[in-house]
Design an enzyme around this catalytic site. Structure first.
Site, PDB file in Angstrom:
ATOM      1  NE  ARG A 181     -12.507  -1.506   5.406  1.00 41.38           N
ATOM      2  CZ  ARG A 181     -13.089  -2.227   4.458  1.00 41.38           C
ATOM      3  NH1 ARG A 181     -13.082  -3.542   4.536  1.00 41.38           N
ATOM      4  NH2 ARG A 181     -13.665  -1.665   3.430  1.00 41.38           N
ATOM      5  NE  ARG A 210      -6.970   7.442  12.074  1.00 48.09           N
ATOM      6  CZ  ARG A 210      -7.680   8.425  11.512  1.00 48.09           C
ATOM      7  NH1 ARG A 210      -8.915   8.671  11.928  1.00 48.09           N
ATOM      8  NH2 ARG A 210      -7.176   9.165  10.561  1.00 48.09           N
ATOM      9  CD  GLU A 240      -9.063   3.713   8.024  1.00 48.01           C
ATOM     10  OE1 GLU A 240      -8.930   4.852   7.533  1.00 48.01           O
ATOM     11  OE2 GLU A 240      -8.322   3.269   8.897  1.00 48.01           O
ATOM     12  CD  GLU A 272      -0.339   2.517   6.499  1.00 51.50           C
ATOM     13  OE1 GLU A 272      -1.423   2.063   6.899  1.00 51.50           O
ATOM     14  OE2 GLU A 272       0.075   3.652   6.807  1.00 51.50           O
ATOM     15  CD  GLN A 303      -2.710  -1.147   2.569  1.00 52.59           C
ATOM     16  OE1 GLN A 303      -2.694  -2.176   3.250  1.00 52.59           O
ATOM     17  NE2 GLN A 303      -3.381  -0.088   2.972  1.00 52.59           N
ATOM     18  CB  ALA A 309      -5.562   7.500   6.694  1.00 56.79           C
TER      19      ALA A 309
END
Lengths: 473, 771
Positions: free
Chosen positions: B353, B321, B723, B243, B208, B520
Site C-alpha cells: 500500500r 513510484r 493507497e 501481488e 491479487q 495501484a
C-alpha cells in the site's frame, strides 16, 4: 473419550486430548467459519465461545481455539460462528454490517463471537467494557473505527435487556438460536471423568504457553487438565493471608471480589495482561512455572513476598518463597513429578499501598519490555516498608532486594529515589533482545520506579526537582 | 423480487450507497476463503523447506530421513521443474526453488508433499542441508558501496539544482530512514491446485494478480497459458503482499499437482509467511533542501537507497513510484533525485500500500521538518507556502490539473479549527510537565495509474440471463476494499436495476483474460470502466428492443428502477419483460467490455511524461499525547479533508481512509521489523511484531470530503481510494517528534522511523547521561 456439546450437537470423540480445538472444529467437523491466522493466541481469528455449568445457568466466555487442547472443553458447550447463526442476523451481526465493521472478513467471525459472548454475559457493562471484549481480536483492514461504531450500537441494544435473563431475552429477540435454552440441561447430563492428578500426566493449565511452545509434542501426551472447578481452583482468604490456587485463571483473579478489595487497581493492572481470551485461559500456575523473566503475574506477586505451595502426587508438600523459586533463566525449583498447588501472600495491612507498571511496544496484548510492582508502606512521610520487583531486567523475574532495603526508613523524595536508582541499576542485568535494548530497559525501569512513587505519593515528589533529577540521573 | 442474493447483498434498494456486498457472508462466517474451499478427496498438502542461511552455496541436500516419514509422498527440488525455474515478475532473477546458491533466509529449496501439512512439517524438520557460507549484506548502503544493485539506478531531474542553490537563502542537508512493514493480511498466502481430465491445471490462489499466477505457473510447467486456469473468490487481506509474492506458493502447489497428478494444497503457517515473504521496502536517503527567505522551496536533491532484498520482484516499479512522489504535494522547480535498488541478503521486498510513495514522502517531510527546526519556525509555514497549484509542473513533466492541495489544506484548517487546536496544545504543554502533546499536518498528493502504461487496461464480462438476473466477471480481486460492491453499483446504476439481481462471479482467467493485478488503487477505475462499457453496450441493445416493443415513436426511452420510461412516462413494462423479449428476439445478452486509460504515457529515456490519469489530494491534522515518564503515546485525533471526488460509496471509501491511516500510523510507530546481522528475521511472529489492536486506534478519526467534483476519468467521478490515505499516517512521526521537543528541547531529530516506545523514551532523555 472426550464429551462436549458443539453448537447444537453432542460430540463424543476419541481424538487426541492435545489436539487443538481449532483443528477439531475445522478439519474433523468441517466448520470453516473459525479462521486460522496466527496459531499463537495473538489475533483472535479463531475465537470460540465456551460455556460451562454455573449453578442454574451456563456461563460463557471466549477462548482462542488454536491454544485450547480438546481435553479442556470436556463437559462444556463450545460455540462457533455457525452455532450463532439464526434465520436473521443477530444484533451483533447486524451492527457490523450496518457500520461496515467488516472489510476482508477474515477476522469478522472472531469479532462476532467476542461481542456475542459479551452480550450473553454482562448486562451492566458500560461502553468501554463492551469495547474491551474485542481487545484480543485483531483486524488489519478497518483501523477499528467502524468496529467501534458497531460496538456502540450493540451496547445500546444490550442496555435494553436490563435485568432480564440474557439467553431468554436474546432468544426472544432472535439474537440467539433457541437451542441455547436447552444447553444447561444437556450439559448436566454429561458425566465428568475422573480428574485426579496422576504422576505420568503433563499438567496443563490454559495451554496459552505450552500450546505455543510444544503443540506437536503434547498432541498425544497424557494430559491433566485443571479446568474443572474442584481441581486447583479457588481464591481464599484465611486469617491474614490470601491463597490463590494455581489453576485460577487471570480472569478469575481479575474479577475476584477478594482481590479487588486488596488491590483496588487490579482491573487497571490486569487489563495490560494479554487479552480477554487469553486471560480466560491462562492460569496463575502456568505463568509461574513458565518462568518467563517478564512474567506479569510473577512480578506482581514478587512484590507481595508470596510463597508457593508445592505438592507431589505421592503426597509430599513443601513451601518455597516465590523469590527463591527462580534459579536461573527458565530454571525453577521444581522436581520431576512436583507441581505448584497454590500461591499465598500476607494481605497487606492498613497503610500499605500497591502499584503495578508495565510498558510494551503495544500498550495492550503485548509482552512487556519491562514491568515492575511495588508494595509501599509510608508512615510520617518515611518509608516504613517497601518491596520492589521488576521483570525484563535479568534472566529471572527479580525481587529487588538491595534497592528495597536501601529505601527503608528514607523519605520518598526525589533525592532518595535518585540514589536508590544507582543501586537499582547495579542490581539488574538486562540484555539486548526483541523487547528492547539494554540501554532502553535500564532507562525504562528507572522511569517505572519513579512512576510508582508518582502514583502512590505524588505529594512527596516535587515536580521541579524531578525534572532536574530526570536530567541528572 | 424477494429473498436475498446468494452473495448476500445487505440492501435491496436502488440507492447506491450500499454496504459491502460480502458483509452478510462475513458476519455469518459463510464467506469462503482459500483454506475453506472443500477439499477433493485425496488432496495432499505441501510445505516448503527453505534456506536457513542468508547467503551461501548449497553443497548437499539430504532428504532421505524426511522421505521415511509415514505419509510423506514426495519431495520436489528444482530438478523436478519441467519448465523454467523462474518466478521473476519484471526481471527474471528469482528461481522458484534454489539451485546451487541461496540468497536469503526463507528462500524455498524444496517442497514436501504429504498427506497432511502436519506430517509435511514433521518431515521438514528432518531435511538436512549443507552450505558453504558466503558474505552476508543486510544494509543497503553497504550493498550500494559494493556495487550490489538489483538493476540500474534511475535519475529524475527537473530545472537545474546547481543554479537553484544560488537562489536559496537557506540550504539544509540530512538523512532520513524508514523501516519495512509486514503486510500481516490475516489470511496467510496459499494456493490449491488440481489437474483435470486432460492434465490441465486449475488453481485457486489467494492472489491479487490471477493472470500473473497463470503466466508464471505456465512458465514453470512449460505449458501454454490456456492450460492453467486461476480462480480467486476473495482474499483475507492483500495490501500488495499478494501481488507478486503469491506466485511462489501457487507455483509450488501447481508444480506438485502437475508432477503427482493429484490435488495439492499449500497454505502457509504464519511463521513461514513472515520469514518467507517480502515486506515493504526499508529506505535510507540523503536529502538537501534549499529555500528562499520567503520559505519557497527552490531546490531539492535526493539520493534514495531502497533495500530490495535478494531479488527484484516489483522493486523496479516501486523505485519508480518513489521517484514520482519525492516532492509529495509541493511544487519545487529544481529537483534532482537518484534512486538505487540495493541487493541485500534478505527476503525480496515487494508491493505494500503506497508502493514506494510513502517512503518518498517521508523524506520530503523530513527535509521540511529539518529546515523548520533549523529556522526555528513551524513546519506548516513551509508546507503551506509550497503546495502545488493549478498548472504548475510536477518534476516528471505532468501538469497539475484539479490541483486540490491548497483547497484541501485550507478546508482542513477552517473546518477543524486547527489554529485553535494548536493554541490549545501549546497551553496544555505549558501546564503539564510529564505529559506533552504534539501535532503535525500532513498533506498528501498521490498519482493514480499503474506507472507502467500497458498495465492500465481491463476487461469485464457481463451476462444478462433470460430471467433478468445479471452475472458479472471482471479482473478485479476482492480483498476487503469493496471493489465487488462498487462493480455491482456500476451495473445497477447503468441498468437501473435492483442490485440484488446482480451476482459478482469469482475472478477467473477463463472468463476475463490478461488482467492486470488489483493494485495501484486502480481496481475500481479500470475494471469499473470496462464494466461500464459492457453495460452501456448491453443497455443500448435492450433499449433497442424496448423501442421496437412498446414505443417506436418516442424521443427518449430509458430504464428507471426496473421500469421502462418513455418520454418521461412510466410504462407497465418491467426489466424482466424486456429481457425476456430481447432473448426471444435473439438479441445478444452478453457483452465483453474493454477499457484502456486514455492520455497517459511516460518516456523512460527522458523520465518525463504524463504517467497518471489524475492525482488524489488531501490534508490530515494529527494530534498525539505523550507520557514523558513512560514513553507511551496515544493519538487523540486525526482530522482529514480528503479528495474523494464524487465518492460512489462514502461508507466504503471512509473505511479505506480509516484503515489505511491506521496502517500508516502503525508503520511510523509500533511496526518494527528487525533482522540480525546474519539476515535472520527476529520479529517473526505476532508476539514479536505488533500491529494495531483496538486501543491503538486514534480516539477520533474525522474524515471530511473535499467538495470538489472528481474527474470523468475516475469511475463515476469517484476517485481511487486504496493507497492515498496511508500516507496521512506519516504525520504520526512528526506529531510525536513535536511532543518530544516540548519535553526535551535538546532532542536532535534523526528522522529514523518507526518511533517505537523505545526510541521515544530514549529521545525524551537524549543528551543526558546514562541512567
Amino acid at each position: 473419550m472426550i464429551e462436549f456439546i458443539l453448537n447444537d450437537v453432542l460430540i463424543k470423540t476419541n481424538s487426541p486430548p492435545g489436539l487443538p480445538l481449532l483443528d477439531f472444529i475445522r478439519q474433523e467437523m468441517g466448520l470453516m467459519g473459525t479462521k486460522i491466522a496466527c496459531r499463537e493466541g495473538d489475533c483472535g481469528a479463531c475465537t470460540l465461545m465456551v460455556g460451562e455449568l454455573d449453578g442454574d445457568k451456563v456461563s460463557y466466555k471466549t477462548i482462542v481455539s488454536c491454544l485450547t487442547p480438546l481435553v479442556n472443553v470436556q463437559s462444556k458447550h463450545v460455540v462457533s460462528i455457525e452455532g450463532l447463526n439464526g434465520d436473521q442476523l443477530s444484533h451483533v451481526q447486524q451492527a457490523i454490517v450496518d457500520h461496515s465493521g467488516t472489510q476482508c472478513g477474515f477476522c469478522t467471525p472472531g469479532f462476532v463471537i467476542s461481542l456475542m459472548t459479551k452480550s450473553l454475559s454482562d448486562a451492566n457493562s458500560n461502553l468501554d467494557e463492551t469495547l474491551a471484549s474485542v481487545d484480543g481480536n485483531i483486524c488489519r483492514c478497518t483501523g477499528y473505527k467502524s468496529i467501534e461504531r458497531a460496538v456502540k450500537d450493540i451496547w445500546e441494544v444490550n442496555q435494553r435487556r436490563k435485568d432480564k435473563d440474557a439467553p431468554q431475552w436474546m432468544v426472544k429477540n432472535k439474537y440467539l438460536p433457541e437451542y441455547f435454552l436447552s444447553i444447561h440441561d444437556r450439559l448436566s447430563n454429561i458425566i465428568l471423568p475422573d480428574e485426579r492428578i496422576k504422576k505420568s500426566n503433563v499438567i496443563l493449565g490454559g495451554g496459552t504457553d505450552l500450546m505455543v511452545q510444544k503443540a506437536d509434542s503434547i498432541m498425544h501426551a497424557g494430559l491433566q487438565t485443571l479446568r474443572e472447578k474442584d481441581i486447583l481452583h479457588g481464591i481464599m482468604i484465611e486469617d491474614d493471608h490470601c491463597i490463590l490456587q494455581a489453576g485460577a485463571t487471570v480472569t478469575e483473579l481479575l474479577t475476584s471480589l477478594e482481590l479487588r478489595s486488596i488491590f483496588p487497581g487490579i482491573q487497571k493492572y490486569f487489563k495490560l495482561l494479554s487479552s480477554t481470551q487469553i486471560r480466560n485461559m491462562g492460569t496463575l500456575g502456568g505463568n509461574i512455572v513458565n518462568a518467563s523473566p517478564i512474567g506479569d503475574l510473577i512480578v506482581f506477586f514478587l512484590a507481595l513476598d508470596a510463597k508457593l505451595q508445592i505438592n507431589s502426587p505421592d503426597g509430599g508438600r513443601r513451601s518455597v518463597a516465590l523469590k527463591d523459586f527462580y534459579l536461573d533463566y527458565k530454571k525453577i525449583d521444581l522436581k520431576q513429578g512436583e507441581y505448584v498447588e497454590a500461591l499465598s501472600f500476607n494481605i497487606p495491612l492498613h497503610g500499605y499501598q500497591f502499584n503495578f507498571e508495565k510498558v510494551s511496544k503495544r500498550e495492550h496484548l503485548d509482552i512487556a519490555s519491562v514491568n515492575s510492582a511495588i508494595l509501599l508502606h509510608l508512615q510520617d512521610n518515611l518509608i516504613k516498608d517497601v518491596r520492589l520487583s521488576a521483570g525484563g531486567v535479568g534472566p529471572i523475574p527479580m525481587f529487588l532486594e538491595k534497592t528495597s532495603s536501601f529505601l527503608q526508613g528514607r523519605r520518598p523524595d526525589v533525592e532518595s529515589l535518585s540514589e536508590a536508582n544507582s543501586i537499582l541499576q547495579d542490581e539488574i542485568s538486562p540484555i539486548d533482545d526483541i523487547r528492547g535494548s539494554e540501554e532502553y530497559k535500564r532507562l525504562l525501569l528507572r522511569q517505572l520506579f519513579i512512576a510508582h512513587f508518582i502514583e502512590l505519593c505524588p505529594d512527596q515528589i516535587r515536580m521541579d526537582q524531578l525534572q532536574e533529577i530526570l536530567i541528572q540521573i | 423480487m424477494s429473498g436475498s442474493n446468494q452473495d448476500g447483498s445487505a440492501t435491496g434498494n436502488f440507492d447506491s450507497n450500499m454496504r459491502n456486498t460480502d458483509s452478510i457472508g462475513h458476519v455469518t462466517g459463510k464467506s469462503v476463503f482459500l483454506d475453506d474451499i472443500p477439499e477433493i478427496k485425496g488432496s495432499l498438502h505441501a510445505v516448503a523447506f527453505a534456506s536457513s542461511l542468508a547467503h551461501g552455496k548449497l553443497r548437499k541436500l539430504n532428504l532421505s530421513a524426511a522421505l521415511q516419514v509415514p505419509g510423506v509422498i514426495r519431495i520436489l527440488t528444482y530438478e523436478d521443474i519441467p519448465g523454467e525455474n523462474q518466478v521473476g515478475g519484471i526481471i527474471l532473477d528469482e528461481p522458484l526453488l534454489a539451485e546451487t546458491e541461496v540468497h536469503y533466509i526463507g528462500q524455498p529449496i524444496a517442497v514436501i508433499i504429504a498427506e497432511s501439512a502436519h506430517i509435511a512439517r514433521q518431515a521438514r524438520a528432518l531435511i538436512h542441508a549443507e552450505y558453504e557460507l558466503l558474505p552476508v549484506i543486510t544494509d543497503p548502503r553497504e550493498a550500494y558501496e559494493k556495487g550490489e544493485l538489483l538493476f540500474p539506478p534511475r535519475f529524475f531531474e527537473s530545472g537545474d539544482v546547481v543554479s537553484g542553490w544560488e537562489e536559496c537563502e537557506y540550504i539544509f542537508e540530512g538523512r532520513a530512514e524508514t523501516g519495512g512493514q509486514e503486510h500481516l493480511y490475516l489470511e496467510t498466502q496459499g494456493a490449491y491446485a488440481y489437474p483435470d481430465e486432460t492434465g490441465n491445471l486449475k488453481i485457486h490462489s489467494a492472489t491479487q494478480g490471477p493472470t500473473l499466477i497463470q503466466k508464471t505457473v505456465a512458465r514453470i510447467l512449460g505449458v501454454a497459458m490456456n492450460r492453467v486456469e486461476v480462480d480467486v473468490r476473495r482474499l483475507g487481506g492483500g495490501f500488495g503482499g499478494k501481488e507478486d509474492q503469491a506466485t511462489v506458493w501457487a507455483g509450488l502447489a501447481g508444480l506438485s499437482a502437475q508432477v503427482l497428478q493429484k490435488p495439492v494444497k499449500m497454505v502457509l503457517s504464519r511463521e513461514d509467511d513472515m520469514y518467507m515473504t517480502g515486506k515493504r521496502h526499508p529506505y535510507t536517503s540523503d536529502f538537501k533542501i534549499g529555500l528562499t527567505k520567503e520559505l519557497k522551496i527552490i531546490a531539492l536533491e535526493l539520493s534514495l537507497f531502497q533495500n530490495g532484498g535478494a531479488a527484484s520482484d516489483l522493486s523496479p516499479a516501486i523505485l519508480e513510484r518513489t521517484l514520482f512522489h519525492v516532492t509529495n504535494s509541493y511544487f519545487i522547480p529544481n529537483v534532482k533525485a537518484a534512486a538505487y535498488s540495493c541487493k541485500t541478503n534478505l527476503v525480496p521486498n515487494t508491493a505494500f500500500r503506497g508502493f514506494g510513495a510513502p517512503q518518498a514522502m517521508f523524506v520530503m517531510e523530513a527535509a521540511i521538518s529539518k529546515a523548520a527546526i533549523e529556522l526555528k519556525i513551524q513546519a506548516r509555514e513551509i508546507q503551506e507556502r509550497n503546495l502545488i497549484r493549478e498548472d504548475e509542473l510536477f518534476h516528471y513533466g505532468q501538469v497539475a490539473t484539479n490541483a486540490h492541495a491548497l483547497p484541501s489544506w485550507d478546508d482542513a484548517m477552517k473546518t477543524f479549527h486547527i489554529e485553535e487546536r494548536i493554541a490549545a496544545i501549546k497551553k496544555f504543554n505549558q501546564n503539564n510537565s510529564l505529559i506533552k502533546k504534539g501535532m503535525a499536518l500532513m498533506p498528501v498528493c498521490f498519482g493514480v495509474s499503474f506507472t507502467k502504461t500497458p498495465m492500465n487496461q481491463a476487461r469485464a464480462l457481463v451476462h444478462i440471463y433470460q430471467d433478468g438476473s445479471i452475472g458479472i466477471s471482471t479482473g478485479a480481486v476482492e480483498m476487503g476494499q469493496g471493489v465487488n460492491t462498487k462493480m455491482k453499483q456500476v451495473a445497477a446504476r447503468i441498468f437501473s436495476v435492483d442490485p440484488r439481481r446482480i451476482k459478482l462471479e469469482t475472478t477467473n482467467t477463463t472468463r476475463v483474460a490478461n488482467t492486470s493485478p488489483t493494485a495501484a488503487s486502480s481496481g475500481a477505475d479500470l475494471n469499473g470502466k470496462a464494466l461500464q462499457n459492457a453495460c452501456e453496450a448491453l443497455l443500448r441493445r435492450v433499449l433497442g428492443v424496448a423501442r421496437k416493443m412498446i414505443a417506436v415513436d418516442c424521443e427518449n426511452i430509458e430504464i428507471k428502477e426496473e421500469r421502462i420510461i418513455t418520454d418521461g412516462k412510466t410504462s407497465s413494462f418491467t426489466w424482466e419483460n424486456l429481457i425476456e423479449k430481447a432473448f426471444l428476439d435473439r438479441v445478444n445478452l452478453s457483452e465483453n467490455g474493454h477499457y484502456a486509460t486514455p492520455f497517459i504515457h511516460f518516456d523512460k529515456s527522458i523520465e518525463k511524461g504524463h504517467p497518471f490519469a489524475y492525482h488524489v489530494f488531501g490534508t490530515a491534522f494529527i494530534e498525539v499525547t505523550l507520557d514523558c515518564l513512560r514513553g507511551q503515546y496515544n493519538f487523540d485525533g486525526v482530522h482529514i479533508v480528503h479528495d474523494f471526488g464524487n465518492s460512489m460509496n462514502f461508507e466504503l471509501d471512509r473505511g479505506q481512509v480509516e484503515g489505511a491511516l491506521m496502517q500508516g500510523i502503525a508503520w511510523m510507530t509500533m511496526e518494527e521489523i528487525s533482522f540480525d546481522k546474519t539476515g535472520k528475521l527476529l520479529s517473526n511472529s505476532l508476539s514479536s511484531y505488533k500491529i494495531p489492536d483496538i486501543y491503538a486506534a486514534p480516539d477520533i478519526v474525522d474524515v471530511k470530503a473535499l467538495e470538489r467534483d472528481g474527474p470523468d476519468i475516475a469511475i463515476m467521478k469517484s476517485k481511487a481510494i486504496g493507497e492515498p490515505p496511508f500516507m496521512y499516517g506519516i504525520g504520526a512521526y512528526f506529531a510525536i517528534q513535536d511532543a518530544i521537543k516540548s519535553f526535551n528541547s535538546d532532542y536532535k531529530s534523526d528522522f529514523i522511523a518507526p518511533f517505537t516506545p523505545e526510541k521515544i523514551l530514549l529521545a525524551l532523555y537524549q543528551n543526558r547521561s546514562r541512567p
